[in-house]
Design a protein around this motif. Structure first.
Motif, PDB file in Angstrom:
ATOM      1  N   HIS A   1      -9.688 -35.880  15.738  1.00 42.45           N
ATOM      2  CA  HIS A   1      -9.215 -37.072  16.181  1.00 42.45           C
ATOM      3  C   HIS A   1      -8.737 -36.607  17.487  1.00 42.45           C
ATOM      4  O   HIS A   1      -7.852 -35.388  17.646  1.00 42.45           O
ATOM      5  N   GLU A   2      -8.821 -37.010  18.566  1.00 40.98           N
ATOM      6  CA  GLU A   2      -8.734 -36.488  20.142  1.00 40.98           C
ATOM      7  C   GLU A   2      -7.103 -36.155  20.132  1.00 40.98           C
ATOM      8  O   GLU A   2      -6.865 -35.388  20.926  1.00 40.98           O
ATOM      9  N   ASP A   3      -6.307 -37.138  19.750  1.00 36.46           N
ATOM     10  CA  ASP A   3      -4.762 -36.892  20.006  1.00 36.46           C
ATOM     11  C   ASP A   3      -4.029 -36.652  18.588  1.00 36.46           C
ATOM     12  O   ASP A   3      -2.852 -36.628  18.531  1.00 36.46           O
ATOM     13  N   MET A   4      -4.879 -35.767  17.775  1.00 39.19           N
ATOM     14  CA  MET A   4      -4.072 -35.436  16.303  1.00 39.19           C
ATOM     15  C   MET A   4      -3.350 -34.267  16.566  1.00 39.19           C
ATOM     16  O   MET A   4      -3.349 -33.440  17.368  1.00 39.19           O
ATOM     17  N   LEU A   5      -2.324 -34.191  15.466  1.00 36.58           N
ATOM     18  CA  LEU A   5      -1.456 -33.060  15.297  1.00 36.58           C
ATOM     19  C   LEU A   5      -1.827 -32.542  13.959  1.00 36.58           C
ATOM     20  O   LEU A   5      -2.686 -32.863  13.181  1.00 36.58           O
ATOM     21  N   TRP A   6      -1.416 -31.195  13.630  1.00 34.75           N
ATOM     22  CA  TRP A   6      -1.602 -30.354  12.749  1.00 34.75           C
ATOM     23  C   TRP A   6      -0.399 -30.495  11.722  1.00 34.75           C
ATOM     24  O   TRP A   6       0.818 -30.024  12.135  1.00 34.75           O
ATOM     25  N   GLY A   7      -0.661 -30.507  10.526  1.00 40.19           N
ATOM     26  CA  GLY A   7       0.323 -30.308   9.655  1.00 40.19           C
ATOM     27  C   GLY A   7       0.351 -29.036   8.771  1.00 40.19           C
ATOM     28  O   GLY A   7      -0.956 -28.650   8.642  1.00 40.19           O
ATOM     29  N   PHE A   8       1.311 -28.605   8.367  1.00 41.31           N
ATOM     30  CA  PHE A   8       1.598 -27.392   7.570  1.00 41.31           C
ATOM     31  C   PHE A   8       2.617 -27.501   6.698  1.00 41.31           C
ATOM     32  O   PHE A   8       3.705 -28.185   6.957  1.00 41.31           O
ATOM     33  N   THR A   9       2.622 -26.977   5.414  1.00 40.65           N
ATOM     34  CA  THR A   9       3.663 -27.320   4.243  1.00 40.65           C
ATOM     35  C   THR A   9       4.236 -25.732   4.000  1.00 40.65           C
ATOM     36  O   THR A   9       3.599 -24.489   3.956  1.00 40.65           O
ATOM     37  N   LEU A  10       5.376 -25.706   4.078  1.00 40.52           N
ATOM     38  CA  LEU A  10       6.348 -24.732   3.829  1.00 40.52           C
ATOM     39  C   LEU A  10       6.419 -24.577   2.022  1.00 40.52           C
ATOM     40  O   LEU A  10       6.772 -25.580   1.614  1.00 40.52           O
ATOM     41  N   ARG A  11       6.131 -23.651   1.589  1.00 36.76           N
ATOM     42  CA  ARG A  11       6.429 -23.441  -0.140  1.00 36.76           C
ATOM     43  C   ARG A  11       7.237 -22.376  -0.381  1.00 36.76           C
ATOM     44  O   ARG A  11       7.585 -21.665   0.187  1.00 36.76           O
ATOM     45  N   SER A  12       7.850 -22.732  -1.604  1.00 36.28           N
ATOM     46  CA  SER A  12       8.703 -21.965  -2.315  1.00 36.28           C
ATOM     47  C   SER A  12       8.252 -20.360  -2.753  1.00 36.28           C
ATOM     48  O   SER A  12       7.136 -20.412  -3.260  1.00 36.28           O
ATOM     49  N   PRO A  13       9.007 -19.563  -2.256  1.00 35.24           N
ATOM     50  CA  PRO A  13       8.615 -18.055  -2.745  1.00 35.24           C
ATOM     51  C   PRO A  13       9.061 -17.877  -4.094  1.00 35.24           C
ATOM     52  O   PRO A  13       8.828 -16.555  -4.720  1.00 35.24           O
TER      53      PRO A  13
END
Length: 792
Positions: free
Chosen positions: A44-56
């Motif tokens: 999508h032309e104006d999309m953002l990117w998501g990322f997940t922080l996970r437990s170590p």
């Protein structure tokens, strides 16, 4: 090879590329050429990117979370934690015990803790690394002993789910006994008693397309989600409460799926992408990398199984006891249903009049486990087939003959008391697979020249020239249920539209079926062509604008959604013929007196006389039909005895494995994995063969290489990558000759029988049986590793 018997008759007509033909897949060429659009290709032309922080950590209390540095990172548009959730904070397929984001405690390695949305994926990843989480590590629960010991940490205190009342400890997710007959009396009459303890490691679905999707906020305050999943409506049911939206404000469309095998039944990033999209007011795309994918979906339950069988001297099975312990990991997922399958199918495809079974699943701090191809029956099959070989050896009988002597057939009674009221050709499958020609021995030898090392175990690494290589042959057979069980309202919805376009009749089929590679997109068009007599069939994209099709799992889609498509086509056909009678009946008496069919775009009599073009009957007015279709009902198993009509259908497959083992190096080469399977009716024979070969290959992987290794001290995953988690490649996959039987199940559409899972069951124990024969070792655990064969 195919052996056919008359199936349930087809009422539509004869049109090319209909059922029974090997019609090519519409998505086949685009996938092979790389032109197919998967969910990870969405844009999508104006999309953002998501990322997940996970437990170590696998088990820890969260003291605090500081997101200030992440929020200050240029390009970051949002950071969310548990405290930012707008509505429901938990979800789950059966038990709502899984936090959307960690709720003050993390219960497994890799659990989602926070979300970041940024204008570049690398920016999102770096910002997530700046989130400061203060953890207090807690003791881990990793097995039955630590889960049920006095004073053990209770992972889900205050449980109120329906299974809690039937378990002895809150760390037991679900328990299902099955009791039939008098085991004690039968044991007193047994001439031979064999016991065994078996173990199965944690297998991953290892689909090649990572979890991915794109969420787009809508002007009405809702959200549109394009997603790779197995069950659109189950996702919808779980996502809407998390977003605080009514279901009609969450619109879901299936995107291209790169494999599933059960790993996409649970939510992964669906709710996360929608939360970030609604928070930022921008489209948000999330695509897991391979490391994240290993933490982002459930896996096959590891299992420990203890079996005892007793038989008479002539080889008749008298009784069986077993205890099956499945590790469900940190959250329930579909563990209760997996327990039900493992318990009810624990005796295998054999007549055993006296049984005592206990199956249970645990809550632990290991990775969550849930659906994977075979769904509880795989674990049981590995154990009971090893027992069959041990019994045959104790009785000095041929292992195939021993199995055939005790094989169930139509009319046999399952340990649950359910009568098998459709063909159960277990003995015939064994006979056929044993009769297949064996591959030549010592294929690596070449006349007068150097050996062809490619045909040797480990040969591509030039580790041996044939020294110490021994051949082994092993057999196994399994039984798998088809469809949802235990009283689940298992239905599917199909909408069919028939209209004129470009001067010819065109059918459009609309379902919410998730095409994950199983071939439903082909079969449903074949059904429409057969029932409506049209050449052109258009498949509407799968979405939630039509009723649920259920999950693409349990080998059910051809049966249930195929049944819905067939019935919708029948209704549309009835309306078309009624319209034709009203319009043309006065001109030709056959409209009123003959049996009418739709064939190749025409209305014809059963004698072949053409009455009209279908397009002329339709005119400018389309015909549309929508149905919900259900198979015959099942019922829950009794919580104390396990008795009940729990399964709608059973499928059977048998395998013969031929292996060559380098006994000095502990290397195994599977030379051939022959399979015989009853499919009821092969709606698309080529697709059926592909399903059998694919399921067989997954069973091979479980037998000799596939395992997620979890540190028993810390419950951390050691090998979350395709570098260290091994799956069979084309070089590991042997010849897989297939013998297809078609013995119609009269309860099912066209007499068909679900295909995809059964071959995964018996392929694993067949390979291990062959390795046992080659080495003389007991081999009670899978996957079999080199150190198990060499003692190092």
């Amino acid at each position: 090879m195919r052996d056919t018997t008359p199936a349930v008759p087809v009422q539509g007509g004869r049109t090319r590329d209909g059922i029974g033909e090997s019609t090519p897949r519409p998505d086949g060429i685009p996938k092979v050429t790389g032109e197919f659009t998967y969910a990870s290709d969405l844009w999508h032309e104006d999309m953002l990117w998501g990322f997940t922080l996970r437990s170590p950590h696998a088990h820890a209390r969260i003291r605090s979370v500081d997101v200030s540095e992440a929020l200050a990172t240029p390009g970051v548009h949002a950071v969310m934690t548990h405290d930012d959730l707008p509505a429901a904070t938990r979800y789950g397929l059966e038990i709502q015990d899984t936090p959307v984001l960690a709720d003050g405690v993390v219960r497994h390695h890799g659990e989602p803790v926070a979300l970041v949305a940024a204008d570049h994926p690398e920016t999102a990843r770096r910002a997530a690394a700046k989130i400061r989480v203060d953890y207090e590590e807690l003791p881990v629960v990793t097995d039955e002993k630590s889960a049920t010991a006095p004073g053990a940490p209770v992972l889900h205190p205050g449980r109120t789910d329906a299974h809690a009342a039937h378990v002895a400890h809150p760390n037991i997710v679900h328990r299902q006994p099955v009791v039939r007959g008098d085991v004690a009396a039968a044991k007193a009459r047994a001439d031979v008693v064999v016991t065994g303890e078996y173990e199965m490691g944690m297998q991953d679905q290892a689909f090649l397309g990572p979890e991915s999707g794109l969420a787009v906020p809508a002007e009405d305050g809702g959200v549109d989600l394009c997603i790779a999943t197995q069950w659109l409506h189950a996702d919808l049911r779980q996502i809407a409460p998390v977003l605080g939206l009514p279901e009609d404000k969450v619109r879901m469309t299936l995107s291209g799926v790169g494999g599933a095998f059960g790993g996409r039944e649970d939510l992964s990033m669906q709710a996360h992408a929608c939360l970030l999209a609604l928070r930022t007011g921008r489209p948000v795309k999330i695509v897991y990398n391979r490391f994240e994918s290993f933490f982002g979906h459930v896996h096959r339950h590891p299992a420990k199984l203890a079996y005892e069988h007793g038989a008479t001297r002539d080889g008749t099975l008298l009784y069986m006891t077993c205890r099956i312990v499945l590790d469900g990991g940190a959250y329930a997922s579909s563990s209760p249903a997996v327990v039900g399958n493992a318990a009810s199918l624990s005796a295998g495809p054999y007549e055993i009049p006296h049984v005592s079974v206990e199956a249970l699943a645990l809550y632990t701090n290991n990775p969550p486990c849930g659906a994977m191809r075979g769904f509880g029956a795989v674990q049981a099959c590995f154990a009971y087939e090893a027992q069959m070989d041990r019994l045959a050896a104790a009785l000095e009988m041929d292992p195939v003959e021993f199995r055939r002597r005790n094989a169930m057939s139509q009319g046999s009674v399952m340990p649950t008391g359910q009568v098998v009221d459709a063909p159960a050709p277990v003995a015939e499958l064994l006979r056929r697979v044993k009769a297949m020609p064996l591959p030549p021995e010592r294929q690596w030898e070449s006349a007068g020249g150097a050996p062809d090392v490619r045909a040797l175990p480990g040969g591509l690494s030039n580790t041996t020239h044939g020294e110490g290589v021994v051949r082994g042959i092993g057999y196994a057979v399994g039984i798998k249920n088809v469809g949802f069980s235990e009283g689940f309202d298992d239905y599917s919805t199909a909408r069919v539209r028939l209209e004129t376009a470009g001067g010819e009749a065109v059918a459009t089929v609309h379902t919410a079926m998730a095409e994950v590679g199983q071939g439903g997109v082909t079969v449903h068009t074949q059904i429409a062509r057969t029932e409506l007599g049209v050449v052109r069939v258009v498949l509407h994209p799968a979405d939630t604008r039509v009723g649920s099709a259920g999950s693409t799992s349990a080998s059910r889609q051809t049966y249930v959604t195929g049944g819905a498509v067939r019935r919708a086509c029948e209704k549309a056909r009835e309306e078309v013929l009624e319209r034709g009678r009203a319009r043309f009946g006065t001109y030709h008496p056959a409209w009123a007196t003959a049996e009418l069919l739709l064939e190749d775009g025409k209305v014809v009599t059963d004698g072949g006389e053409v009455l009209a073009d279908l397009a002329d009957v339709l005119g400018d007015e389309a015909v549309e039909a929508e149905v919900e279709w259900r198979h015959r009902p099942t019922e829950p198993f009794d919580p104390h005895t396990g008795q009940g009509f729990g399964h709608v259908q059973y499928s059977f497959a048998a395998h013969r494995a031929v292996v060559e083992v380098d006994t000095e190096l502990g290397l195994v080469k599977v030379v051939e994995l022959a399979c015989a399977q009853d499919v009821g009716k092969a709606l698309n024979p080529l697709s059926v063969t592909g399903q059998i070969q694919g399921g067989t290959t997954q069973g091979l992987g479980l037998a000799v290489m596939e395992e997620i290794v979890v540190d028993p001290a810390t419950a951390k995953v050691r090998n979350p990558s395709f570098t260290d988690y091994l799956i069979p490649t084309i070089l590991d996959t042997p010849a897989i000759p297939v013998d297809i039987l078609e013995l119609a199940d009269t309860h099912a559409p066209y007499g068909l029988r679900g295909v995809g899972e059964a071959p995964t069951l018996s392929s694993t124990p067949a390979v291990v049986a062959a390795v046992r024969q080659a080495t003389g070792l007991a081999l009670t655990r899978v996957p079999v590793r080199p150190e198990h064969l060499t003692g190092t």
